[in-house]
Design a protein around this motif. Structure first.
Motif, mmCIF file in Angstrom:
data_model
loop_
_atom_site.group_PDB
_atom_site.id
_atom_site.type_symbol
_atom_site.label_atom_id
_atom_site.label_comp_id
_atom_site.label_asym_id
_atom_site.label_seq_id
_atom_site.Cartn_x
_atom_site.Cartn_y
_atom_site.Cartn_z
ATOM 1 N N ALA A 49 0.824 -1.210 0.000
ATOM 2 C CA ALA A 49 0.000 0.000 0.000
ATOM 3 C C ALA A 49 0.860 1.264 0.000
ATOM 4 O O ALA A 49 0.606 2.205 -0.761
ATOM 5 N N VAL A 50 1.884 1.288 0.858
ATOM 6 C CA VAL A 50 2.740 2.468 0.952
ATOM 7 C C VAL A 50 3.532 2.673 -0.341
ATOM 8 O O VAL A 50 3.696 3.811 -0.814
ATOM 9 N N LYS A 51 3.998 1.592 -0.924
ATOM 10 C CA LYS A 51 4.727 1.689 -2.193
ATOM 11 C C LYS A 51 3.793 2.140 -3.317
ATOM 12 O O LYS A 51 4.214 2.865 -4.229
ATOM 13 N N ALA A 52 2.516 1.734 -3.258
ATOM 14 C CA ALA A 52 1.566 2.068 -4.320
ATOM 15 C C ALA A 52 1.323 3.568 -4.428
ATOM 16 O O ALA A 52 1.010 4.063 -5.516
ATOM 17 N N VAL A 53 1.437 4.291 -3.312
ATOM 18 C CA VAL A 53 1.162 5.725 -3.352
ATOM 19 C C VAL A 53 2.441 6.551 -3.486
ATOM 20 O O VAL A 53 2.396 7.782 -3.383
ATOM 21 N N GLU A 54 3.556 5.899 -3.737
ATOM 22 C CA GLU A 54 4.804 6.630 -3.950
ATOM 23 C C GLU A 54 4.627 7.566 -5.145
ATOM 24 O O GLU A 54 4.256 7.148 -6.230
ATOM 25 N N GLY A 55 4.865 8.834 -4.936
ATOM 26 C CA GLY A 55 4.680 9.802 -6.015
ATOM 27 C C GLY A 55 3.257 10.315 -6.119
ATOM 28 O O GLY A 55 2.963 11.189 -6.939
ATOM 29 N N GLY A 56 2.330 9.774 -5.290
ATOM 30 C CA GLY A 56 0.949 10.236 -5.288
ATOM 31 C C GLY A 56 0.056 9.443 -6.210
ATOM 32 O O GLY A 56 0.511 8.893 -7.219
ATOM 33 N N ASP A 57 -1.209 9.358 -5.861
ATOM 34 C CA ASP A 57 -2.214 8.682 -6.680
ATOM 35 C C ASP A 57 -3.576 9.209 -6.267
ATOM 36 O O ASP A 57 -4.039 8.957 -5.155
ATOM 37 N N ASP A 58 -4.239 9.941 -7.165
ATOM 38 C CA ASP A 58 -5.508 10.560 -6.801
ATOM 39 C C ASP A 58 -6.659 9.567 -6.720
ATOM 40 O O ASP A 58 -7.774 9.938 -6.342
ATOM 41 N N LYS A 59 -6.414 8.308 -7.061
ATOM 42 C CA LYS A 59 -7.444 7.280 -6.917
ATOM 43 C C LYS A 59 -7.366 6.577 -5.570
ATOM 44 O O LYS A 59 -8.154 5.687 -5.284
ATOM 45 N N VAL A 60 -6.395 6.972 -4.747
ATOM 46 C CA VAL A 60 -6.255 6.413 -3.405
ATOM 47 C C VAL A 60 -6.641 7.479 -2.391
ATOM 48 O O VAL A 60 -6.023 8.543 -2.323
ATOM 49 N N CYS A 61 -7.686 7.198 -1.586
ATOM 50 C CA CYS A 61 -8.158 8.159 -0.578
ATOM 51 C C CYS A 61 -7.176 8.288 0.575
ATOM 52 O O CYS A 61 -6.993 9.371 1.145
ATOM 53 N N GLY A 62 -6.581 7.168 0.970
ATOM 54 C CA GLY A 62 -5.697 7.127 2.114
ATOM 55 C C GLY A 62 -5.304 5.696 2.409
ATOM 56 O O GLY A 62 -5.695 4.768 1.693
ATOM 57 N N LEU A 63 -4.527 5.509 3.470
ATOM 58 C CA LEU A 63 -3.946 4.203 3.782
ATOM 59 C C LEU A 63 -4.382 3.712 5.162
ATOM 60 O O LEU A 63 -4.384 4.468 6.140
ATOM 61 N N ILE A 64 -4.713 2.431 5.216
ATOM 62 C CA ILE A 64 -4.955 1.732 6.482
ATOM 63 C C ILE A 64 -3.893 0.638 6.558
ATOM 64 O O ILE A 64 -3.893 -0.303 5.766
ATOM 65 N N LEU A 65 -2.966 0.751 7.495
ATOM 66 C CA LEU A 65 -1.834 -0.171 7.593
ATOM 67 C C LEU A 65 -2.010 -1.031 8.838
ATOM 68 O O LEU A 65 -1.940 -0.535 9.971
ATOM 69 N N LEU A 66 -2.241 -2.330 8.623
ATOM 70 C CA LEU A 66 -2.542 -3.251 9.713
ATOM 71 C C LEU A 66 -1.434 -4.297 9.848
ATOM 72 O O LEU A 66 -1.104 -4.977 8.874
ATOM 73 N N SER A 67 -0.871 -4.431 11.024
ATOM 74 C CA SER A 67 0.181 -5.434 11.285
ATOM 75 C C SER A 67 1.318 -5.309 10.277
ATOM 76 O O SER A 67 1.865 -6.307 9.820
ATOM 77 N N GLY A 68 1.680 -4.074 9.938
ATOM 78 C CA GLY A 68 2.702 -3.845 8.916
ATOM 79 C C GLY A 68 4.061 -3.524 9.502
ATOM 80 O O GLY A 68 4.175 -2.864 10.543
#
Length: 309
Positions: free
Chosen positions: A138-157
């Motif tokens: 998830a964190v790598k997916a938003v590297e550089g930004g992505d307007d289709k991602v509202c935000g991140l929920i990181l569980l047991s990461g």
């Protein structure tokens, strides 16, 4: 009157819809769980290994964590897409040649799933809920930004590079001199070099076909990646997690002071109530009847609702 009650129950029940995402060398598959008039939608990204859309694995995991989380979020009016990542379950054909797989394949897929989920739910963006290794995806997916991602929920990461976490896990489970050989192999892979003489006892971890993937994964620093992201972030971590520690969650939170950190007391890696005792803790991994720990789905849902786009 009874017929009206039954009709209302049927109307309010979330609807499960199989969905397919175009990909190479074969499509990816998942399921969209939609409550009536959803306020938001999220994509649940699985952890490492052959973990499927429900959070189960042929390696003895039958806890159904992702299915339970999706159902818990649906009860709060939040739609979810649970996915079989490439190479797993219904998406097995999309795995292709293991030697060609890279970590960025998963993060690219996550971005595509976010866009698909948003479109299906009629929303401007989708949340990424990453569990275990899925948190790094998830964190790598938003590297550089992505307007289709509202935000991140990181569980047991993990909050530290994979090599650091792996060394801790191997240090607790391997005898000498096998431990020294494993650490030496990790050092070579972290330097970007393949290992020709990995110990046979460690073949599952260091087999030649998986080494290119490990080389692409080991250098990633989740805290550094998160520090560069400016969207809303929720970090959830159980205190009896045998695989990822509270230190990792605190490291992630320190990297993003705006993030919300929630520590769940007596909750393990699969987000179930479990003691610190290893045998009793691991027993929950094979218990699909055991619900998620109280508060887990509720805290995640509350955060999403408070930050709806």
């Amino acid at each position: 009157m009874l017929s009206l009650i039954l009709a209302a129950a049927l109307t309010s029940a979330p609807v499960a819809t199989a969905i397919t995402l175009p990909a190479q060398p074969a499509p990816l598959h998942g399921v969209l769980l939609t409550p009536e008039n959803p306020s938001a939608v999220a994509v649940i990204l699985p952890g490492s290994g052959p973990t499927d859309r429900d959070g189960n694995s042929p390696m003895g995991v039958r806890a159904g964590t992702y299915r339970l989380l999706a159902e818990g979020l649906a009860a709060q009016g939040i739609a979810t897409v649970r996915i079989d990542k490439r190479g797993v379950a219904q998406s097995a054909a999309a795995g292709g040649d293991e030697a060609a797989l890279r970590f960025t394949d998963y993060s690219t897929d996550a971005r595509a799933w976010a866009a698909e989920a948003a479109s299906r739910a009629g929303k401007p963006c989708a949340w990424l809920i990453g569990h275990s290794e899925g948190a790094l995806v998830a964190v790598k997916a938003v590297e550089g930004g992505d307007d289709k991602v509202c935000g991140l929920i990181l569980l047991s990461g993990a909050g530290r590079p994979a090599g650091v976490v792996l060394r801790e896990q191997l240090d607790n489970g391997l005898p000498e001199p096998l431990k020294a050989q494993a650490f030496a192999a990790l050092s070579e892979l972290e330097a970007g070099r393949t290992v020709a003489d990995a110990p046979p006892a460690l073949a599952a971890l260091f087999r030649p076909s998986v080494q290119p993937y490990l080389i692409s994964w080991l250098p990633l620093d989740p805290a550094a990646l998160l520090a560069a992201y400016d969207g809303p972030v929720f970090i959830g971590q159980g205190t009896t997690d045998l695989q990822i520690g509270v230190t990792d969650a605190q490291t992630l939170a320190a990297a993003d002071p705006k993030a919300t950190l929630k520590l769940w007391d007596g909750v393990n890696h699969l987000l179930k109530t479990a003691p610190a005792d290893r045998a009793a803790n691991m027993a929950t991994y094979a218990d699909p009847a055991l619900p998620l720990a109280p508060g887990v789905a509720e805290d995640v849902g509350a955060f999403i609702r408070a930050n709806e786009m």
